[in-house]
Design an enzyme around this catalytic site. Sequence first.
Site, mmCIF file in Angstrom:
data_model
loop_
_atom_site.group_PDB
_atom_site.id
_atom_site.type_symbol
_atom_site.label_atom_id
_atom_site.label_comp_id
_atom_site.label_asym_id
_atom_site.label_seq_id
_atom_site.Cartn_x
_atom_site.Cartn_y
_atom_site.Cartn_z
ATOM 1 N N PRO A 178 3.220 5.003 -5.958
ATOM 2 C CA PRO A 178 2.696 6.065 -6.842
ATOM 3 C C PRO A 178 3.431 5.837 -8.256
ATOM 4 C CG PRO A 178 3.919 6.976 -4.797
ATOM 5 C CD PRO A 178 3.918 5.379 -4.669
ATOM 6 N N GLU A 179 2.589 5.956 -8.956
ATOM 7 C CA GLU A 179 2.927 5.793 -10.563
ATOM 8 C C GLU A 179 2.973 7.066 -11.247
ATOM 9 O OE1 GLU A 179 3.640 2.854 -11.965
ATOM 10 O OE2 GLU A 179 2.628 1.360 -10.463
ATOM 11 N N ARG A 214 7.635 4.254 4.331
ATOM 12 C CA ARG A 214 8.591 2.989 3.790
ATOM 13 C C ARG A 214 9.817 3.390 3.491
ATOM 14 N NH1 ARG A 214 5.855 -1.572 0.695
ATOM 15 N NH2 ARG A 214 7.860 -2.526 1.123
#
Length: 269
Positions: free
Chosen positions: A2-3, A108
């Site tokens: 995610p940016e 993750r």
Amino acid sequence: MPELPEVEVTRRGLAPRLVGRVISAVAVHEPRLRWPVSQDVHRLAGRTVRAVRRRGKYLLVDCGDGHLILHLGMSGSLRVVPQGTPAGKHDHFDLLLGDRMLRLRDPRRFGAVLWTTQRVEAHPLLAHLGVEPLSRALDPARLHALARPHRTSIKQFLMDARRIVGVGNIYANEALFRAGIHPRTPANRISLEKSRKLAVAIKHILRAAIRAGGSSLRDFVGADGSPGYFQSRYWVYDREGKPCHRCRTKIRRIVQGQRSTYFCPRCQR
Ligand SMILES: [Zn+2]
């Protein structure tokens, strides 16, 4: 990963669903994230969510006398689900707010859930963050002044969160194309005029990505569960060997700081 646009889209999706609500409880299903989930998150119970803000890629849930700091890491997503929705294998944290829950899913486990009662801007994770690219603070003169001391390439400069936050690889590639700047240009060689073009390009691209609901990189799902669709609009990113949309020259790929850089050798000199 995610940016900034995805995080901002998430913030905008969450804020109206959380602000003004009282936190009834906290459930930690898996405390082993990038850093252990703060032991004292349970103190959140009884507090009211005042605002949901963003600093760089951190979401800050303002509870008045403290902040819950959330980071999505490599693969995290936040969703508001009905109270009682069973937690799946990758659902690690729930903030219960009456009839609904804010749920962090993070396969993750590089995300973060931290509680702080100190001044949040001074928190060790946030204190060294650079300028917000969408704020007025990032104007041409500021960008020029920030870049001036650095001989590193402008591409790597843009991705250094100590200077400017949230310009990830995709957006750095796209902004340099829009500004007509070769990605290997040393940061200290960018003129004030080029800085103006670059500042405009960065803001334009981030805003376009936010409007599009964030890039649909594989793991991101917006706060409402809908994937973004910015990816189909790339000018150079991930287009090696394909013709430039502007001049038909083949897009080239190089590696800078272990990250792929894509550019048009004709449009970006
Ligand atoms: Zn071109």
